[in-house]
Design a protein around this motif. Structure first.
Motif, short mmCIF file in Angstrom:
data_model
loop_
_atom_site.label_atom_id
_atom_site.label_comp_id
_atom_site.label_asym_id
_atom_site.label_seq_id
_atom_site.Cartn_x
_atom_site.Cartn_y
_atom_site.Cartn_z
N ALA A 148 0.34 -0.71 0.16
CA ALA A 148 0.02 0.21 -0.11
C ALA A 148 1.05 1.20 -0.02
O ALA A 148 0.13 1.61 -0.18
N GLY A 149 1.51 1.16 0.62
CA GLY A 149 3.02 2.67 0.56
C GLY A 149 3.72 2.65 -0.14
O GLY A 149 3.32 4.25 -0.97
N THR A 150 3.54 1.44 -1.25
CA THR A 150 4.55 1.66 -2.35
C THR A 150 3.29 2.29 -3.74
O THR A 150 3.65 2.91 -4.42
N LEU A 151 1.90 1.53 -3.44
CA LEU A 151 0.76 2.64 -4.09
C LEU A 151 0.35 3.66 -3.74
O LEU A 151 0.75 4.36 -5.18
N ARG A 152 0.75 4.40 -2.78
CA ARG A 152 0.67 6.03 -2.72
C ARG A 152 1.23 6.87 -3.23
O ARG A 152 1.73 7.62 -3.46
N ARG A 153 3.03 5.74 -2.99
CA ARG A 153 4.04 6.34 -3.37
C ARG A 153 4.59 6.75 -5.53
O ARG A 153 5.26 7.47 -5.70
N GLY A 154 2.94 6.03 -6.08
CA GLY A 154 2.64 6.79 -7.47
C GLY A 154 4.09 6.11 -8.51
O GLY A 154 4.57 6.70 -8.61
N LYS A 155 4.02 4.66 -7.67
CA LYS A 155 5.31 4.07 -9.15
C LYS A 155 4.52 3.69 -10.06
O LYS A 155 3.26 3.72 -10.36
N PRO A 156 4.88 4.25 -11.43
CA PRO A 156 5.07 4.78 -12.59
C PRO A 156 4.69 3.86 -13.14
O PRO A 156 5.20 2.53 -12.91
N GLY A 157 3.85 3.72 -14.51
CA GLY A 157 4.35 2.13 -15.32
C GLY A 157 3.22 0.97 -15.17
O GLY A 157 3.11 -0.11 -15.34
N LEU A 158 2.23 1.19 -13.83
CA LEU A 158 1.34 0.31 -13.52
C LEU A 158 -0.03 0.39 -14.27
O LEU A 158 -0.47 -0.41 -14.41
N GLY A 159 -0.31 1.70 -14.73
CA GLY A 159 -1.68 1.58 -15.85
C GLY A 159 -2.86 0.48 -14.71
O GLY A 159 -3.12 0.87 -13.44
N SER A 160 -3.12 -0.41 -15.35
CA SER A 160 -4.69 -1.08 -14.15
C SER A 160 -4.35 -1.59 -13.83
O SER A 160 -5.60 -2.26 -12.70
N LEU A 161 -3.39 -2.24 -12.67
CA LEU A 161 -3.23 -3.13 -12.07
C LEU A 161 -3.01 -2.28 -10.94
O LEU A 161 -2.56 -3.39 -9.55
N ARG A 162 -2.75 -1.18 -10.84
CA ARG A 162 -2.22 -0.16 -9.73
C ARG A 162 -4.00 -0.42 -8.98
O ARG A 162 -4.39 -0.90 -7.86
N GLY A 163 -5.19 -0.50 -9.12
CA GLY A 163 -5.97 -0.92 -9.13
C GLY A 163 -6.83 -2.62 -8.47
O GLY A 163 -6.91 -2.69 -7.55
N GLU A 164 -5.75 -3.75 -9.56
CA GLU A 164 -5.56 -5.15 -9.09
C GLU A 164 -5.46 -4.80 -7.88
O GLU A 164 -5.77 -6.08 -6.95
#
Length: 156
Positions: free
Chosen positions: A37-53
């Motif tokens: 969750a912390g990594t997602l909050r930092r906004g790792k670029p390039g995840l696209g639709s995988l961010r929601g998953e």
């Protein structure tokens, strides 16, 4: 082709072995979910639709760790945890310090994991839409009508 290489890599095999041990420990699952969750909050670029998953997987792992959701099969949980561990590992098949290319193998592994657990993840989403916001009172006895004791009493 990073697809075959990522799934057969030493880093992913290590993640699978570590995942099999972690799924038995609720505290380790909770820490893993928080790290992702912390990594997602930092906004790792390039995840696209995988961010929601990935956000769904974080909620799933938290609910499994707290035992609110118990219907997720262990084999699927091992795959999810391995995918999350691989995602967090900066020194996997393609190092994450290489912009965008470093995330390509993570995307491949996470996509494969999501494909493997799709049916179980859909069942979790159904549960979450019905019960996810419910207050968990498991382990408490609800007082009968007309009883003067508190509405929720600790179990005997």
């Amino acid at each position: 082709m990073p697809t075959v290489a990522a799934l057969g890599s030493t880093a992913f095999r290590y993640a699978l072995r570590l995942a099999a041990r972690r799924v038995l420990r609720s505290a380790a699952l909770a820490r893993l979910a928080s790290a992702v969750a912390g990594t997602l909050r930092r906004g790792k670029p390039g995840l696209g639709s995988l961010r929601g998953e990935l956000a769904t997987l974080v909620r799933l792992v938290r609910n499994v760790a707290t035992r609110r959701y118990r219907a997720f099969p262990r084999r699927s949980l091992v795959a999810v945890v391995a995918g999350m561990l691989y995602f967090l590992n900066p020194l996997d098949l393609v190092m994450d310090v290489i912009p965008l290319l470093g995330l390509a193998d993570d995307v491949v592994v996470l996509s494969w994991v999501l494909h493997q657990v799709r049916r179980d993840l859909d069942a979790y989403r159904d549960w979450e839409s019905q019960w996810g916001d419910a207050i968990d009172v498991e382990g408490y006895v609800v007082a009968a009508a007309g009883d003067t004791s508190p509405a929720l009493a600790p179990p005997p």
